[in-house]
Scaffold this active site. Structure first.
Site, PDB file in Angstrom:
ATOM      1  N   LYS A   1       0.849  -1.200   0.000  1.00 42.36           N
ATOM      2  CA  LYS A   1       0.000   0.000   0.000  1.00 42.36           C
ATOM      3  C   LYS A   1       0.884   1.249   0.000  1.00 42.36           C
ATOM      4  O   LYS A   1       0.634   2.203  -0.740  1.00 42.36           O
ATOM      5  CB  LYS A   1      -0.937  -0.020   1.222  1.00 42.36           C
TER       6      LYS A   1
ATOM      7  N   GLN B   1      -4.276  -1.650   9.733  1.00 38.06           N
ATOM      8  CA  GLN B   1      -4.309  -2.972   9.101  1.00 38.06           C
ATOM      9  C   GLN B   1      -4.952  -3.990  10.040  1.00 38.06           C
ATOM     10  O   GLN B   1      -4.621  -4.067  11.224  1.00 38.06           O
ATOM     11  CB  GLN B   1      -2.874  -3.399   8.721  1.00 38.06           C
TER      12      GLN B   1
ATOM     13  N   ASP C   1     -10.729   3.046   4.751  1.00 37.73           N
ATOM     14  CA  ASP C   1     -11.097   1.633   4.683  1.00 37.73           C
ATOM     15  C   ASP C   1     -12.623   1.450   4.635  1.00 37.73           C
ATOM     16  O   ASP C   1     -13.114   0.382   4.290  1.00 37.73           O
ATOM     17  CB  ASP C   1     -10.580   0.898   5.922  1.00 37.73           C
TER      18      ASP C   1
HETATM   19  N1  GUN Z   1      -6.919  -6.836   6.147  1.00 41.49           N
HETATM   20  C1  GUN Z   1      -7.330  -7.526   5.052  1.00 41.49           C
HETATM   21  N2  GUN Z   1      -7.932  -6.684   4.166  1.00 41.49           N
HETATM   22  C2  GUN Z   1      -7.893  -5.445   4.727  1.00 41.49           C
HETATM   23  C3  GUN Z   1      -8.363  -4.180   4.294  1.00 41.49           C
HETATM   24  O1  GUN Z   1      -8.945  -4.002   3.220  1.00 41.49           O
HETATM   25  N3  GUN Z   1      -8.120  -3.152   5.153  1.00 41.49           N
HETATM   26  C4  GUN Z   1      -7.496  -3.323   6.349  1.00 41.49           C
HETATM   27  N4  GUN Z   1      -7.329  -2.254   7.117  1.00 41.49           N
HETATM   28  N5  GUN Z   1      -7.073  -4.494   6.778  1.00 41.49           N
HETATM   29  C5  GUN Z   1      -7.261  -5.555   5.965  1.00 41.49           C
END
Ligand code: GUN
Length: 294
Positions: free
Chosen positions: A54, A98, A121
């Site tokens: 990311k 995350q 998110d």
């Molecule tokens: N863990 C797995 N997919 C995601 C996501 O799209 N966002 C976040 N913050 N954690 C994740």
């Protein structure tokens, strides 16, 4: 029959190109650079890899990214005070914590503490609530399910009136996916580990979204001919012949499903690249919101 392959890499590249153009315009017109803060708690290798991807994508598109890592034994207060610092930081437009968080932490409270306007998110309860309700729009849509919707649209799959079956009821994918498909006028069924007859549901589905985390669980003979298959699974399976000793497979058995489906996403190269692309789009949107409030 051989299915149309839905090329997530190509669609994600299109989304990213659009974001990069808009980021450059924003710098030019407003002298403003969007910023994303990532928060990683602990050292889960898969989570660390996702967060790094990311951050790298931010750099590629001209978005500022700031990574914060807390130890696995960080307290609830440590995490929430970092989030409030980021909420107050004008250089941070989006905050991504995350998931999953270590078990001792209260995930709901952490997500609740993220400012609504920085919730890239889309997991804040208010954003999820708006997503669930008729006639309301969230500020941000969760990235993976949003990416799945973009893939369906790009492939020309009609959602209105379609029977959509989602396999998996996670907060990150299954649940928001159901809400999005319902908003797009599909008739939605969510199947999960307690569903009595999964195949019965799959056999009438015009759209199947697989997000269960079980490698190659859904086989071609469980599907209705012509159905559109979106495979969200990314599972490592041992493969002594592969360079790394493993290969990635989805929740769908690609070879048999591609014989039956009308359209299908591959793994890798299907949904995966879309998640980050949609996060970049959400971060740009967060910066646009911030500029509109200046
Ligand atoms: N863990 C797995 N997919 C995601 C996501 O799209 N966002 C976040 N913050 N954690 C994740």
């Amino acid at each position: 029959m051989s299915a149309q392959i839905i090329d997530g890499k190509a669609v994600a590249a299109k989304v990213r190109d659009q974001v990069a153009v808009k980021v450059a315009e924003m710098k030019e017109k407003h002298n403003y650079t969007p910023g994303l803060a990532t928060v990683l708690v602990g050292e889960d290798p898969a989570s660390a890899t996702y967060v790094r991807s990311k951050q790298r994508m931010c750099e590629r598109l001209g978005i500022r990214s700031v990574g914060h890592t807390l130890p696995a034994d960080a307290s609830q207060e440590d995490v929430e005070s970092l989030v409030s610092q980021l909420n107050a930081d004008p250089e941070v437009n989006g905050i991504l914590v995350q998931l999953p968080l270590p078990k001792h932490l209260d995930e709901e409270a952490v997500l609740n503490s993220i400012s609504l306007e920085k919730d890239v998110d889309g997991f804040h309860p208010v954003n999820i609530g708006r997503l669930a309700m008729k006639g309301r729009e969230p500020l941000f849509i969760p990235c993976t399910p949003h990416g799945c919707m973009v893939l369906l649209e790009d492939a020309g799959v009609e959602t209105s009136g379609a029977e959509a079956v989602i396999v998996g009821r996670s907060n990150i994918v299954g649940l928001p996916m159901a809400m999005l498909l319902q908003k797009a006028n599909a008739t939605v069924t969510i199947c999960h580990s307690r569903t009595k007859d999964l195949v019965e549901h799959l056999k009438r589905a015009d759209i199947v979204v697989a997000a269960i985390g079980i490698p190659e669980m859904i086989k071609g003979d469980m599907l209705k001919p012509g159905t559109a298959v979106i495979d969200v699974g990314i599972n490592r399976v041992d493969d002594p012949e592969a360079k790394r000793g493993y290969r990635l497979v989805g929740d769908v058995d690609y070879d048999s499903a591609a014989e039956v489906a009308g359209a299908i996403t591959p793994v890798p190269g299907g949904v995966g690249p879309m998640t980050i692309a949609m996060l970049m789009q959400n971060t740009l949107r967060a910066a646009e919101i911030a500029i509109s409030k200046q």
